[in-house]
Motif scaffolding. Structure first.
Motif, PDB file in Angstrom:
ATOM      1  N   GLY A  66       0.823  -1.207   0.000  1.00  0.00           N
ATOM      2  CA  GLY A  66       0.000   0.000   0.000  1.00  0.00           C
ATOM      3  C   GLY A  66       0.851   1.249   0.000  1.00  0.00           C
ATOM      4  N   ASP A  67       1.987   1.209   0.705  1.00  0.00           N
ATOM      5  CA  ASP A  67       2.858   2.371   0.733  1.00  0.00           C
ATOM      6  C   ASP A  67       3.424   2.648  -0.644  1.00  0.00           C
ATOM      7  OD1 ASP A  67       4.194   1.444   3.967  1.00  0.00           O
ATOM      8  OD2 ASP A  67       2.385   2.515   3.382  1.00  0.00           O
ATOM      9  N   GLU A 112       1.951   1.967  -3.498  1.00  0.00           N
ATOM     10  CA  GLU A 112       0.873   2.568  -4.295  1.00  0.00           C
ATOM     11  C   GLU A 112       0.817   4.067  -4.037  1.00  0.00           C
ATOM     12  OE1 GLU A 112      -2.697   0.541  -3.170  1.00  0.00           O
ATOM     13  OE2 GLU A 112      -2.419  -1.062  -4.624  1.00  0.00           O
ATOM     14  N   ALA A 113       0.908   4.447  -2.744  1.00  0.00           N
ATOM     15  CA  ALA A 113       0.849   5.868  -2.390  1.00  0.00           C
ATOM     16  C   ALA A 113       2.031   6.619  -2.996  1.00  0.00           C
ATOM     17  CB  ALA A 113       0.833   6.022  -0.870  1.00  0.00           C
TER      18      ALA A 113
END
Lengths: 123, 325
Positions: free
Chosen positions: A5-6, A8-9
Motif C-alpha cells: 500500500g505504501d 501505491e501511495a
C-alpha cells in the motif's frame, strides 16, 4: 521492506507530481533515491492501480504511459464527501468530531468560551 | 393473554419514557451510565415484544425442575391451543412475532457488520493512497482547506485530519482533538453504535429505537470528550478546538457524494456540538457516584422487567402449588 500500500501511495505521489503522462521507467527513476525497486515491481503495482481505476494506461509507440484518472484534490474531495455522508447516517462506520454549527451558534459559543477563559484567568 | 398485554403496555411505556428524555439533554452528567440506560431501554422494548409473542404461545406455564414434566406441560399447552380456533390463531401469531423479531435483529446485525466492514476497507485503501507514504503514527493527513477530523476503527492510521483543521488548531487544541478520537477508539464506541443502528434497521418504524440510537451517539461523543479531559487536556482547549473545526467552511458538501440513497437514515439535523461545547465550559462534575448507581440500577431493572413479568405467573403458580407436588 515497504508495504504494498505504501508503494501505491508513493507511485501516485510521483504521477500527480509529474503533471504529464509517465512511463514506468520515469516513476522508477523518481523513486530510486528513497527506494531500491525492481522494474517489474513498479510495473505490477501501476497495473494494479489501473485496475483499481486510479490510473489509465495508453500505449504510445511501444511503451505504456500512465495518467491519473483525477487530481488528488478531486479524490480527497470525493473521499471526504463520502465520509461526511456516512457520518451523517451515524452508523458508527466512522465517528466525526463535530457537526457544522450555524453562524449564530458560533458567535454565541465564541463569546462563552472567551468569558470562561477570563474566569479561569482570574482564579 | 394478560401477560402479553402487560408486555405490550410496558413497551409503550418505554416509548413514552424515551420521548420524555429525548431533547432534554439528559445524561450529560453521567454519560456512561446513560448509554447503558438507553441500550437497556432499546433492548427491553425489543425483548418485551418478543416475549409477548412467547406469552401468546404459552400463556401459563408451571415452572418445574423436572424437565420431562416441563416438556409435557408445553405439549399439553400446545395441544390445548390447537384444539380451539382462537387458540390456534393465538399460537401462530405468537410464534410469528417472536421468530420475526429474533430473525430481524440477527439479520440486521449481520448486514450492518458486513456493509460497515466493506465500506471501511474501501475507505481505508483510498485513504492510505491519498494521505501518502508510510508513517508510524495513527493519524493520516489529507490536503483540504475545509477542516475535518474523524476516526475510522480500522487499520493502522485510524484518525483522519485535514490540513484545513491543522491550520485552525493550536498545538494544545490539536492534542485535545486527537485525544478525543483516541478515546472513541480505545472505548470501542463503534461497537455499541453498530448494535444500536442494527436495531433501528431491524425495526425502522420504531421511534423508541431511533431515539435510543441518537442519544447513544450524542453520549458517546461526550464520553470521548471526557476521555480527552482525563488524558490531561484542558476543557477550554477542547471546547475551542471543537468550535474551530465546526466553524470552518464546509467546502465538502454532503450532497456532492452522490449517495443515491435518499434521506439519511436518522436525520442529519441533530446538532449536539453546541451542547458539548457548553458542557465543557462548565467545571467538571465531581462525585457523580450516587447518580451513576441510580441510573445503572434503573437500566438493569428495565432490562429485567420483561423477563420477570413472564416468569412471575409461573413462579406464583409454583409457590402456591407448594412442595411435594
Amino acid at each position: 521492506m515497504p508495504r504494498f500500500g505504501d508503494l501505491e501511495a508513493a507511485i501516485m505521489d510521483e504521477v500527480w507530481a509529474a503533471g504529464e503522462p509517465v512511463k514506468v521507467r520515469d516513476v522508477l527513476e523518481s523513486l530510486a533515491p528513497q527506494r531500491t525497486l525492481a522494474y517489474t515491481t513498479v510495473q505490477t503495482v501501476m497495473d494494479v492501480l489501473v485496475r483499481k481505476s486510479w490510473l489509465v494506461r495508453t500505449k504510445v509507440g511501444r511503451a505504456n504511459t500512465y495518467l491519473p484518472t483525477g487530481t488528488r484534490a478531486d479524490y480527497v474531495g470525493g473521499l471526504l464527501s463520502e465520509a461526511l455522508a456516512h457520518a451523517d447516517d451515524r452508523t458508527g462506520a466512522l465517528m466525526n468530531l463535530v457537526e457544522r454549527l450555524d453562524r449564530v451558534e458560533v458567535d454565541d459559543l465564541s463569546r462563552q468560551i472567551a468569558a470562561a477563559r477570563r474566569r479561569a484567568a482570574r482564579q | 393473554m394478560t401477560a402479553a398485554l402487560a408486555l405490550v403496555a410496558f413497551a409503550v411505556g418505554l416509548s413514552a419514557l424515551a420521548r420524555f428524555l429525548d431533547g432534554r439533554g439528559w445524561g450529560a452528567r453521567t454519560p456512561r451510565a446513560a448509554i447503558a440506560l438507553w441500550q437497556c431501554v432499546a433492548g427491553s422494548a425489543v425483548l418485551a415484544i418478543a416475549l409477548a409473542g412467547c406469552a401468546l404461545v404459552f400463556p401459563s406455564l408451571h415452572i418445574s425442575t423436572d424437565v420431562a414434566q416441563l416438556l409435557r406441560a408445553c405439549a399439553d399447552r400446545l395441544r390445548d391451543n390447537y384444539s380451539s380456533p382462537l387458540g390456534l390463531v393465538q399460537t401462530v401469531a405468537g410464534l410469528a412475532i417472536a421468530i420475526t423479531i429474533v430473525a430481524s435483529v440477527l439479520l440486521a446485525c449481520v448486514r450492518t457488520a458486513v456493509s460497515t466492514a466493506l465500506w471501511r476497507r474501501r475507505h481505508s485503501t483510498r485513504l492510505s493512497i491519498l494521505s501518502g507514504g508510510s508513517t508510524n503514527s495513527d493519524t493520516a493527513v489529507l490536503p483540504l482547506d475545509s477542516p475535518m477530523v474523524y476516526c475510522i476503527p480500522r487499520g493502522r492510521r485510524r484518525i483522519v485530519i485535514t490540513t484545513g483543521a491543522l491550520e485552525r488548531l493550536t498545538p494544545k487544541q490539536l492534542q485535545a482533538v486527537l485525544a478525543h478520537e483516541r478515546g472513541h477508539l480505545r472505548q470501542r464506541h463503534h461497537l455499541v453504535l453498530a448494535w444500536s443502528v442494527s436495531l433501528c434497521r431491524a425495526f425502522p418504524w420504531s421511534a423508541t429505537l431511533r431515539i435510543a440510537h441518537q442519544q447513544t451517539s450524542r453520549l458517546t461523543e461526550m464520553r470521548a470528550d471526557d476521555a480527552a479531559v482525563n488524558a490531561g487536556c484542558d476543557r477550554l482547549d477542547l471546547a475551542a478546538a471543537l468550535l474551530n473545526v465546526a466553524r470552518g467552511p464546509r467546502a465538502v458538501d454532503g450532497s456532492m457524494s452522490g449517495r443515491g440513497r435518499g434521506e439519511p437514515l436518522l436525520g442529519a439535523a441533530f446538532t449536539a456540538t453546541a451542547d458539548r461545547i457548553r458542557r465543557l465550559l462548565q467545571p467538571a462534575e465531581h462525585d457523580t457516584r450516587l447518580r451513576r448507581v441510580l441510573v445503572t440500577a434503573c437500566a438493569v431493572a428495565l432490562l429485567l422487567t420483561p423477563a420477570v413479568a413472564v416468569a412471575l405467573p409461573a413462579l406464583v403458580a409454583v409457590s402456591s402449588a407448594g412442595p411435594g407436588e
